[in-house]
Design a protein around this motif. Structure first.
Motif, PDB file in Angstrom:
ATOM      1  N   UNK A   1      -0.702  -1.113  -5.669  1.00  0.00           N
ATOM      2  CA  UNK A   1       0.445  -0.993  -6.760  1.00  0.00           C
ATOM      3  C   UNK A   1       0.246   0.371  -7.426  1.00  0.00           C
ATOM      4  N   UNK A   2      -0.943   0.996  -7.389  1.00  0.00           N
ATOM      5  CA  UNK A   2      -1.230   2.170  -8.119  1.00  0.00           C
ATOM      6  C   UNK A   2      -0.319   3.335  -7.313  1.00  0.00           C
ATOM      7  N   UNK A   3       0.044   3.336  -6.061  1.00  0.00           N
ATOM      8  CA  UNK A   3       0.672   4.407  -5.344  1.00  0.00           C
ATOM      9  C   UNK A   3       2.118   4.609  -5.899  1.00  0.00           C
ATOM     10  N   UNK A   4       2.447   5.924  -5.808  1.00  0.00           N
ATOM     11  CA  UNK A   4       3.979   6.346  -6.678  1.00  0.00           C
ATOM     12  C   UNK A   4       4.847   5.559  -5.795  1.00  0.00           C
ATOM     13  N   UNK A   5       6.134   5.422  -6.486  1.00  0.00           N
ATOM     14  CA  UNK A   5       7.245   4.848  -5.891  1.00  0.00           C
ATOM     15  C   UNK A   5       7.881   6.036  -4.981  1.00  0.00           C
ATOM     16  N   UNK A   6       8.669   5.611  -4.132  1.00  0.00           N
ATOM     17  CA  UNK A   6       9.219   6.655  -3.231  1.00  0.00           C
ATOM     18  C   UNK A   6      10.422   7.131  -3.971  1.00  0.00           C
ATOM     19  N   UNK A   7      10.891   8.369  -4.050  1.00  0.00           N
ATOM     20  CA  UNK A   7      11.977   9.006  -4.954  1.00  0.00           C
ATOM     21  C   UNK A   7      13.382   8.264  -4.152  1.00  0.00           C
ATOM     22  N   UNK A   8      13.329   7.912  -3.031  1.00  0.00           N
ATOM     23  CA  UNK A   8      14.639   7.166  -2.332  1.00  0.00           C
ATOM     24  C   UNK A   8      14.214   6.233  -1.317  1.00  0.00           C
ATOM     25  N   UNK A   9      14.984   5.436  -0.790  1.00  0.00           N
ATOM     26  CA  UNK A   9      15.077   4.517   0.210  1.00  0.00           C
ATOM     27  C   UNK A   9      15.472   5.194   1.452  1.00  0.00           C
TER      28      UNK A   9
END
Length: 373
Positions: free
Chosen positions: A4-12
């Motif tokens: 959960x600490x990993x950054x979200x991707x900027x896009x799918x």
């Protein structure tokens, strides 16, 4: 690190692979492994077993993992499986079928092609006729899901014909294995080829071949390449369980093992197939509402990726459309069809129904913003 600490991707990523993966798959790559270590070798053996199990072929087939992209595995299979006296029949209806032809041509393998064009499946009656008339043909190859268009070719019917003529059947299931049910043993598939970064939802770095053991055993010395020798790779993995001949992509293998576990938790291939199919139906219905027509009729369409006709409007500019969608968090795919202007949208990977609805909302907004309504 907690996933959960990993950054979200900027896009799918709405592509046929590489694709969007879960944070837990990505987190699996955050430790290092030694290629000689028993823990890692056991992991490789577990992956090999699970792949053959997913194919429904534990009694008849074995799995060989191969470094590189999926095409490396296609080339390894074609250049190892076919002896100097053999002949390959390729059923082509898109860029990836033609790539098999290119491999055969460059490696000096005798071959013949039945090309049905990009908008039609292989003509099974013609396949039957050609195999009856040409006894020199020893192997037949076809792409299951031809992502040039998104077409799902009739693999089971082709396999039935090939086996009736007692030839060896090679199925490039690169973009379908793990997302479309396939009973490899009952179908009569002798070599199935796929990749880590497709429907199993791992990351790029290796592919795999699920091969009929009794046929693979007779390919010693046939390979036309050292690094792509499928037999030697298999022998090493069998003789030194879980060992690769050359440096293996350890982090990618660990991520793939995690992805296999997540496939099981989801409900296996049937559940994943349903999710992909639901995504595709939502996509097509919404795109029709926005004025985009699918390239293929529904009867030929796979649940993997869908090609759409580019709109016949003077203001249409795919690059502008692509960039605007990317700004809103979605990456789609340009077209690959030679006969008409298209673009493609995939629905495999860590993509849910809600993501497809969000895409359609973003697309409607983009069309309005750039004046292509």
């Amino acid at each position: 690190m907690n996933p959960d600490q990993l950054p979200d991707n900027p896009y799918l990523l709405l592509t046929p692979g590489p694709l969007s993966t879960t944070k837990t798959v990505k987190a699996a790559m955050l430790r290092d492994w030694c290629t000689w270590d028993a823990d890692y070798n056991r992991l490789v053996q577990s992956v090999r077993h699970d792949l053959v199990s997913l194919a429904g072929a534990l009694d008849t087939h074995t799995a060989v993992l191969m470094q590189g992209s999926g095409t490396f595995c296609v080339e390894a299979t074609v250049t190892t499986a076919i002896p100097p006296t053999g002949k390959l029949l390729v059923l082509a209806n898109g860029a990836y079928g033609r790539r098999i032809v290119d491999i055969a041509r460059r490696c000096g393998i005798d071959h013949r092609v039945i090309d049905s064009g990009e908008l039609a499946p292989p003509d099974t009656q013609r396949v039957d006729t050609v195999l009856a008339a040409d006894p020199a043909i020893t192997h037949v190859a076809v792409v299951h899901c031809e992502t040039t268009t998104g077409m799902l070719n009739p693999a089971a019917e082709i396999a039935r014909i090939v086996k009736a003529h007692r030839r060896i059947f090679i199925l490039d299931a690169m973009s379908s294995f793990g997302g479309v049910p396939l009973d490899v043993a009952s179908m009569g598939v002798d070599y199935l080829i796929s990749s880590a970064n497709k429907c199993i939802q791992g990351v790029p770095g290796f592919g795999f071949v699920i091969a009929r053991r009794e046929i693979l055993e007779h390919t010693r010395g046939q390979a036309r390449s050292l690094s792509l020798d499928l037999f030697d790779q298999w022998q090493t993995m069998e003789t030194h369980p879980g060992k690769w001949r050359f440096t293996s992509p350890t982090h990618v293998v660990r991520a793939f093992a995690q992805a296999l576990g997540e496939l099981a938790v989801e409900g296996g291939i049937p559940a994943r197939h349903k999710r992909y199919g639901d995504n595709q139906r939502i996509l097509v219905a919404g795109m029709r509402d926005l004025g985009f027509a699918p390239l293929l009729p529904a009867a030929l369409q796979s649940p993997i990726i869908t090609a759409f006709h580019s709109p016949d409007r003077p203001t249409w500019d795919f690059k502008r459309f692509y960039a605007a969608l990317k700004e809103k968090g979605f990456v789609i795919y340009p077209g690959k069809v030679t006969q008409c202007e298209t673009f493609r949208i995939g629905n495999i990977g860590d993509v849910q129904a809600g993501d497809m609805h969000r895409l359609l909302e973003a697309m409607a907004a983009v069309l309005h913003e750039i004046g292509i309504e």
